[in-house]
Motif scaffolding. Sequence first.
Motif, short mmCIF file in Angstrom:
data_model
loop_
_atom_site.label_atom_id
_atom_site.label_comp_id
_atom_site.label_asym_id
_atom_site.label_seq_id
_atom_site.Cartn_x
_atom_site.Cartn_y
_atom_site.Cartn_z
N LEU A 387 -34.27 -40.74 94.08
CA LEU A 387 -34.29 -41.29 95.43
C LEU A 387 -33.90 -42.76 95.36
CD1 LEU A 387 -37.65 -39.77 96.75
CD2 LEU A 387 -35.33 -38.84 97.01
N LEU A 388 -33.45 -43.29 96.46
CA LEU A 388 -33.03 -44.69 96.50
C LEU A 388 -34.18 -45.61 96.10
CD1 LEU A 388 -30.83 -46.78 97.18
CD2 LEU A 388 -31.66 -46.73 99.55
N GLY A 389 -33.97 -46.35 95.01
CA GLY A 389 -34.93 -47.35 94.58
C GLY A 389 -36.23 -46.82 94.01
N GLN A 390 -36.29 -45.53 93.67
CA GLN A 390 -37.57 -44.96 93.28
C GLN A 390 -38.14 -45.55 91.99
OE1 GLN A 390 -36.82 -40.65 92.77
NE2 GLN A 390 -37.00 -40.92 90.56
N ASP A 391 -37.30 -46.15 91.15
CA ASP A 391 -37.78 -46.68 89.87
C ASP A 391 -37.75 -48.20 89.79
OD1 ASP A 391 -38.02 -44.01 88.53
OD2 ASP A 391 -35.87 -43.98 88.92
N THR A 392 -37.52 -48.87 90.92
CA THR A 392 -37.35 -50.32 90.88
C THR A 392 -38.56 -51.01 90.26
OG1 THR A 392 -35.96 -50.24 92.86
CG2 THR A 392 -36.86 -52.38 92.23
N SER A 393 -39.74 -50.75 90.79
CA SER A 393 -40.95 -51.42 90.28
C SER A 393 -41.19 -51.08 88.82
CB SER A 393 -42.16 -51.03 91.13
OG SER A 393 -42.02 -51.48 92.46
N ALA A 394 -41.03 -49.81 88.45
CA ALA A 394 -41.30 -49.39 87.07
C ALA A 394 -40.35 -50.08 86.09
CB ALA A 394 -41.18 -47.87 86.96
N VAL A 395 -39.07 -50.14 86.44
CA VAL A 395 -38.08 -50.77 85.55
C VAL A 395 -38.37 -52.26 85.39
CG1 VAL A 395 -35.64 -51.45 85.38
CG2 VAL A 395 -36.25 -49.08 85.91
N LEU A 396 -38.67 -52.95 86.49
CA LEU A 396 -38.95 -54.38 86.40
C LEU A 396 -40.21 -54.64 85.57
CD1 LEU A 396 -38.13 -55.58 90.04
CD2 LEU A 396 -36.69 -55.66 88.01
N ARG A 397 -41.20 -53.76 85.68
CA ARG A 397 -42.41 -53.94 84.88
C ARG A 397 -42.15 -53.64 83.40
NH1 ARG A 397 -45.01 -51.10 89.25
NH2 ARG A 397 -46.27 -52.53 90.53
N GLU A 398 -41.55 -52.48 83.14
CA GLU A 398 -41.42 -52.00 81.76
C GLU A 398 -40.44 -52.84 80.95
OE1 GLU A 398 -40.21 -47.95 81.88
OE2 GLU A 398 -41.85 -47.35 83.22
N ILE A 399 -39.31 -53.16 81.53
CA ILE A 399 -38.23 -53.79 80.76
C ILE A 399 -38.26 -55.30 80.87
CG2 ILE A 399 -35.73 -53.91 80.45
CD1 ILE A 399 -35.56 -51.05 81.53
N LEU A 400 -38.53 -55.82 82.06
CA LEU A 400 -38.49 -57.27 82.27
C LEU A 400 -39.88 -57.91 82.34
CD1 LEU A 400 -35.57 -57.56 84.85
CD2 LEU A 400 -35.48 -57.45 82.36
N GLN A 401 -40.92 -57.07 82.25
CA GLN A 401 -42.31 -57.56 82.26
C GLN A 401 -42.65 -58.36 83.52
OE1 GLN A 401 -40.66 -57.88 78.86
NE2 GLN A 401 -41.43 -55.78 78.94
N TYR A 402 -42.07 -57.99 84.66
CA TYR A 402 -42.45 -58.62 85.92
C TYR A 402 -43.85 -58.15 86.30
CZ TYR A 402 -37.72 -60.34 87.03
OH TYR A 402 -36.51 -61.00 87.02
N ASP A 403 -44.62 -59.03 86.93
CA ASP A 403 -45.95 -58.62 87.39
C ASP A 403 -45.90 -58.22 88.85
OD1 ASP A 403 -46.04 -60.97 88.97
OD2 ASP A 403 -47.03 -62.10 87.36
N ASP A 404 -47.01 -57.75 89.38
CA ASP A 404 -47.06 -57.24 90.74
C ASP A 404 -46.69 -58.30 91.77
OD1 ASP A 404 -47.79 -54.80 89.78
OD2 ASP A 404 -49.92 -54.99 90.25
N ASP A 405 -47.13 -59.53 91.54
CA ASP A 405 -46.82 -60.59 92.49
C ASP A 405 -45.33 -60.88 92.55
OD1 ASP A 405 -49.46 -60.87 93.18
OD2 ASP A 405 -49.84 -62.54 91.79
N GLN A 406 -44.67 -60.90 91.39
CA GLN A 406 -43.23 -61.13 91.36
C GLN A 406 -42.48 -60.01 92.10
OE1 GLN A 406 -43.27 -61.59 86.94
NE2 GLN A 406 -41.78 -63.25 87.33
N ILE A 407 -42.89 -58.79 91.84
CA ILE A 407 -42.22 -57.64 92.46
C ILE A 407 -42.44 -57.66 93.97
CG2 ILE A 407 -42.23 -55.12 92.63
CD1 ILE A 407 -42.89 -55.11 89.59
N GLU A 408 -43.65 -57.94 94.40
CA GLU A 408 -43.94 -58.00 95.83
C GLU A 408 -43.15 -59.10 96.51
OE1 GLU A 408 -47.74 -58.54 98.89
OE2 GLU A 408 -48.07 -58.45 96.72
N ASN A 409 -43.01 -60.23 95.85
CA ASN A 409 -42.26 -61.34 96.43
C ASN A 409 -40.77 -60.99 96.56
OD1 ASN A 409 -42.12 -64.17 97.33
ND2 ASN A 409 -40.92 -64.48 95.45
N LEU A 410 -40.23 -60.35 95.53
CA LEU A 410 -38.82 -59.93 95.59
C LEU A 410 -38.59 -58.93 96.71
CD1 LEU A 410 -38.16 -59.53 91.76
CD2 LEU A 410 -37.02 -61.18 93.26
N SER A 411 -39.53 -58.01 96.87
CA SER A 411 -39.41 -57.01 97.92
C SER A 411 -39.51 -57.64 99.30
CB SER A 411 -40.51 -55.94 97.75
OG SER A 411 -40.41 -54.96 98.76
N LYS A 412 -40.43 -58.58 99.46
CA LYS A 412 -40.64 -59.24 100.74
C LYS A 412 -39.38 -60.01 101.17
CE LYS A 412 -44.61 -61.10 101.08
NZ LYS A 412 -45.76 -62.05 100.92
#
Length: 416
Positions: A387-412
């Motif tokens: 599905l469109l974007g279904q792995d965005t959060s997982a990839v950013l966490r697993e590979i780039l070690q982004y945290d929840d706040d970074q991901i939420e900010n990017l999404s916002k």
Amino acid sequence: MQTTRNHKQEKTSLGHIRVLDLTRVLAGPWCAQNLADLGAEVIKVERPGAGDDTRSWGPPYLQDQDGNNTTEAAYYLAANRGKRAITVDISTPQGQEIIRELAKQSDVVLENYKVGQLKKYGLDYESLKQIKPDLIYCSITGFGQDGPYAHRAGYDFIVQGMGGFMSLTGERDDLPGGGPQKAGVAIADLMTGMYASIAVLAALNYRDRTGEGQYIDMALLDTQVAMLANMNTNYLTSGKTPKRWGNAHQNIVPYQTFATSDGHIIVAAGNDGQYRKFVQAGGCPELADDERFASNPQRVKHRDTLVPILADMVKRKSKKEWISELENAGVPCGPINTLDEVFNDPQVIAREMCVDLPHPTAGKVTLVGSPMKLSATPIVYDTAPPLLGQDTSAVLREILQYDDDQIENLSKNGII
């Protein structure tokens, strides 16, 4: 290699490889799907909110478990299994930084943007190889990175015409319906994807031996010209431009399609003995003794007289009857199957050319299997087209070690 999907590593050809897939539509996604089938971790990058154009190229659309259309067009499903999907706005500095970070952690980058378009984002090969010297970077365009047409947009249909394919395909000009004809599928796109797959594998092998990455420049027009094979060399050897012959053969008769009472068959009588068996099966043995038709050179000479007679003969029996009789007689033949007949063919079933994969909204999706059959490292069928974007959060966490706040900010901010 860095982090990848460990469950793909043991018994796959490419489980140690990560591919960053910036392509869309068909040629690039087809290449990426081949690599995913062989076990590579493929991360498909799409535009937030829109995604690959082919997601909306329907109907038909995949239906959910209640029979309602999903947002996944069948066209998209054909070329995107086995991938992880993320959405990134690469027109923004933050989005460009995400792609650079992912490229640094990848082995291969695939892209099919217009010539020079990614350079303004700092995502071209020259830019990315500064941070990943051994990167394999494959660009797929209509006409390549140089030459007078380099900046033109490339479309499969147009390339089929420009590359000579349509000059060879279609009924003879002197017959009803004569004229150039495109293929029923996007062959320039598909073959470019196949050639790109081979080129990427070759570049990976070279990198593993030398530590050196490289740039791959693939063009639809180049591929279309190359795949004309013997027709090219016929021209280059003789200087004579080949003509369209429809479903007939210019040097062998009968070697063509025929309409039966309920469908169509192909008869490929390559010698006089096979021709004799063919007309005997049709109840017309006298056609083998007629001096106009007794030998192949004579049959070619008298094609316009013989073929209508054979056509009338073939119409007297069904497709199934003809295939059974000609196979028993040793005459090369085959049915022209509709797709429902293809997928019910016992040989197609035995070769497992259909696969069912679990799908988050449809429950399951049925796809065409890969034709690559490897004994030690079989094809990987583990995930449906995402599905469109279904792995965005997982990839950013697993590979780039982004945290929840970074991901939420990017999404916002609409970056992902």
